[in-house]
Motif scaffolding. Sequence first.
Motif, PDB file in Angstrom:
ATOM      1  N   ALA A   3       7.462   8.657   1.065  1.00 16.24           N
ATOM      2  CA  ALA A   3       7.286   7.302   0.772  1.00 16.24           C
ATOM      3  C   ALA A   3       8.555   6.618   0.468  1.00 16.24           C
ATOM      4  O   ALA A   3       8.752   5.309   0.652  1.00 16.24           O
ATOM      5  CB  ALA A   3       6.200   7.293  -0.256  1.00 16.24           C
ATOM      6  N   PHE A   4       9.311   7.319  -0.432  1.00 16.73           N
ATOM      7  CA  PHE A   4      10.778   6.708  -0.894  1.00 16.73           C
ATOM      8  C   PHE A   4      11.436   6.120   0.216  1.00 16.73           C
ATOM      9  O   PHE A   4      11.964   5.203   0.666  1.00 16.73           O
ATOM     10  CB  PHE A   4      11.457   7.519  -1.688  1.00 16.73           C
ATOM     11  CG  PHE A   4      13.135   6.947  -1.726  1.00 16.73           C
ATOM     12  CD1 PHE A   4      13.135   6.176  -2.787  1.00 16.73           C
ATOM     13  CD2 PHE A   4      13.890   7.358  -0.935  1.00 16.73           C
ATOM     14  CE1 PHE A   4      14.354   5.414  -2.766  1.00 16.73           C
ATOM     15  CE2 PHE A   4      15.166   6.746  -1.121  1.00 16.73           C
ATOM     16  CZ  PHE A   4      15.539   5.885  -2.082  1.00 16.73           C
ATOM     17  N   GLU A  24       7.385   0.010  -5.659  1.00 15.01           N
ATOM     18  CA  GLU A  24       6.658  -0.547  -4.825  1.00 15.01           C
ATOM     19  C   GLU A  24       6.002   0.716  -3.874  1.00 15.01           C
ATOM     20  O   GLU A  24       4.719   0.509  -3.539  1.00 15.01           O
ATOM     21  CB  GLU A  24       7.161  -1.898  -3.949  1.00 15.01           C
ATOM     22  CG  GLU A  24       7.329  -2.836  -4.854  1.00 15.01           C
ATOM     23  CD  GLU A  24       7.895  -3.934  -4.115  1.00 15.01           C
ATOM     24  OE1 GLU A  24       8.209  -4.195  -2.934  1.00 15.01           O
ATOM     25  OE2 GLU A  24       8.319  -5.154  -4.802  1.00 15.01           O
ATOM     26  N   ASN A  25       6.694   1.263  -3.042  1.00 18.19           N
ATOM     27  CA  ASN A  25       6.191   2.422  -2.040  1.00 18.19           C
ATOM     28  C   ASN A  25       5.481   3.254  -2.836  1.00 18.19           C
ATOM     29  O   ASN A  25       4.503   3.623  -2.274  1.00 18.19           O
ATOM     30  CB  ASN A  25       7.521   3.110  -1.354  1.00 18.19           C
ATOM     31  CG  ASN A  25       8.271   1.940  -0.813  1.00 18.19           C
ATOM     32  OD1 ASN A  25       8.032   1.114  -0.189  1.00 18.19           O
ATOM     33  ND2 ASN A  25       9.572   2.528  -0.455  1.00 18.19           N
ATOM     34  N   TRP A  55      -0.045   5.564  -4.523  1.00 21.20           N
ATOM     35  CA  TRP A  55      -0.786   5.805  -5.624  1.00 21.20           C
ATOM     36  C   TRP A  55      -2.295   4.826  -5.389  1.00 21.20           C
ATOM     37  O   TRP A  55      -3.266   5.455  -5.492  1.00 21.20           O
ATOM     38  CB  TRP A  55      -0.341   5.119  -6.975  1.00 21.20           C
ATOM     39  CG  TRP A  55       0.624   5.946  -7.415  1.00 21.20           C
ATOM     40  CD1 TRP A  55       0.918   7.190  -7.391  1.00 21.20           C
ATOM     41  CD2 TRP A  55       1.345   5.648  -8.760  1.00 21.20           C
ATOM     42  NE1 TRP A  55       1.973   7.487  -8.105  1.00 21.20           N
ATOM     43  CE2 TRP A  55       2.132   6.434  -9.176  1.00 21.20           C
ATOM     44  CE3 TRP A  55       1.367   4.298  -9.523  1.00 21.20           C
ATOM     45  CZ2 TRP A  55       3.054   6.462  -9.929  1.00 21.20           C
ATOM     46  CZ3 TRP A  55       2.266   4.083 -10.522  1.00 21.20           C
ATOM     47  CH2 TRP A  55       3.332   5.245 -10.826  1.00 21.20           C
ATOM     48  N   LEU A  56      -2.180   3.754  -4.752  1.00 19.95           N
ATOM     49  CA  LEU A  56      -3.466   2.900  -4.258  1.00 19.95           C
ATOM     50  C   LEU A  56      -3.993   3.709  -3.299  1.00 19.95           C
ATOM     51  O   LEU A  56      -5.357   3.728  -3.056  1.00 19.95           O
ATOM     52  CB  LEU A  56      -3.075   1.424  -4.096  1.00 19.95           C
ATOM     53  CG  LEU A  56      -2.580   0.612  -5.144  1.00 19.95           C
ATOM     54  CD1 LEU A  56      -1.968  -0.667  -4.730  1.00 19.95           C
ATOM     55  CD2 LEU A  56      -3.704   0.212  -6.239  1.00 19.95           C
ATOM     56  N   VAL A 111       3.809  -8.361  -2.153  1.00 21.85           N
ATOM     57  CA  VAL A 111       4.403  -6.973  -2.927  1.00 21.85           C
ATOM     58  C   VAL A 111       3.305  -5.884  -2.598  1.00 21.85           C
ATOM     59  O   VAL A 111       2.150  -6.226  -2.061  1.00 21.85           O
ATOM     60  CB  VAL A 111       4.758  -7.168  -4.520  1.00 21.85           C
ATOM     61  CG1 VAL A 111       5.830  -7.707  -4.615  1.00 21.85           C
ATOM     62  CG2 VAL A 111       3.560  -7.432  -5.124  1.00 21.85           C
ATOM     63  N   LEU A 112       3.720  -4.774  -2.622  1.00 22.55           N
ATOM     64  CA  LEU A 112       2.778  -3.471  -2.312  1.00 22.55           C
ATOM     65  C   LEU A 112       2.113  -3.749  -1.202  1.00 22.55           C
ATOM     66  O   LEU A 112       1.113  -3.687  -0.898  1.00 22.55           O
ATOM     67  CB  LEU A 112       1.461  -3.634  -3.542  1.00 22.55           C
ATOM     68  CG  LEU A 112       2.020  -3.251  -5.037  1.00 22.55           C
ATOM     69  CD1 LEU A 112       0.801  -3.218  -5.807  1.00 22.55           C
ATOM     70  CD2 LEU A 112       2.613  -1.736  -5.058  1.00 22.55           C
ATOM     71  N   ASN A 113       3.005  -3.874  -0.135  1.00 20.85           N
ATOM     72  CA  ASN A 113       2.421  -4.209   1.382  1.00 20.85           C
ATOM     73  C   ASN A 113       3.011  -2.942   2.366  1.00 20.85           C
ATOM     74  O   ASN A 113       3.215  -3.221   3.414  1.00 20.85           O
ATOM     75  CB  ASN A 113       3.196  -5.516   1.886  1.00 20.85           C
ATOM     76  CG  ASN A 113       4.416  -5.732   1.723  1.00 20.85           C
ATOM     77  OD1 ASN A 113       5.316  -4.729   1.206  1.00 20.85           O
ATOM     78  ND2 ASN A 113       5.020  -6.972   1.793  1.00 20.85           N
ATOM     79  N   ASN A 114       3.048  -1.955   1.770  1.00 19.89           N
ATOM     80  CA  ASN A 114       3.694  -0.835   2.522  1.00 19.89           C
ATOM     81  C   ASN A 114       2.429  -0.073   3.111  1.00 19.89           C
ATOM     82  O   ASN A 114       1.976   0.894   2.548  1.00 19.89           O
ATOM     83  CB  ASN A 114       4.706   0.199   1.792  1.00 19.89           C
ATOM     84  CG  ASN A 114       5.209   1.341   2.261  1.00 19.89           C
ATOM     85  OD1 ASN A 114       4.859   1.393   3.700  1.00 19.89           O
ATOM     86  ND2 ASN A 114       6.407   1.802   1.884  1.00 19.89           N
TER      87      ASN A 114
END
Length: 163
Positions: A45-46, A58-59, A64-65, A109-112
């Motif tokens: 993820a990094f 963010e990634n 987590w989500l 944000v949090l759009n990965n």
Amino acid sequence: MSHSQTSLRGYITVTVIAAITASLAAASALAFSLPVWAMFVGWIAFFTRGLTTRSTIENLGCVWLGLGVGALAALTISALALVLGVSVALPLVVFVVALIVVGLRGLPVLNNLLGYFLGLVAWFAAHLEPSLENVAHLAGAGTIGSVAGWISHFIPCRMLKTA
């Protein structure tokens, strides 16, 4: 020192630091009784995008989500399977989860999207009962991996800038 020697030195430095970091991250996961394979989910993820501290957070948040969505999906599949059967419940829940997760890629944000799917894959690969404890267990492993990815990227960058 010639350019090719500098490049070779940099290549070796990055490789050795990554290997040391990976072994320390694996040892840390084992020490906390976390799955080592799930640690590598965080590491992956990094590297999915934006090699910065902010994008690291963010990634990892997306992973987590994704884990949380995976746990909720597992609960929903179990509940609906009792009524509809698994052959209907599973595709229905996957459809809804895909709509949600793919839709989240449009957030500022949090759009990965890859991070979300890494979390989902980790959840379902683990074959755990849905619970906050199990989500935290996998999230902890992913966190170790993301931190390790960050270290394996930034330490060589700093070392090679000062060399």
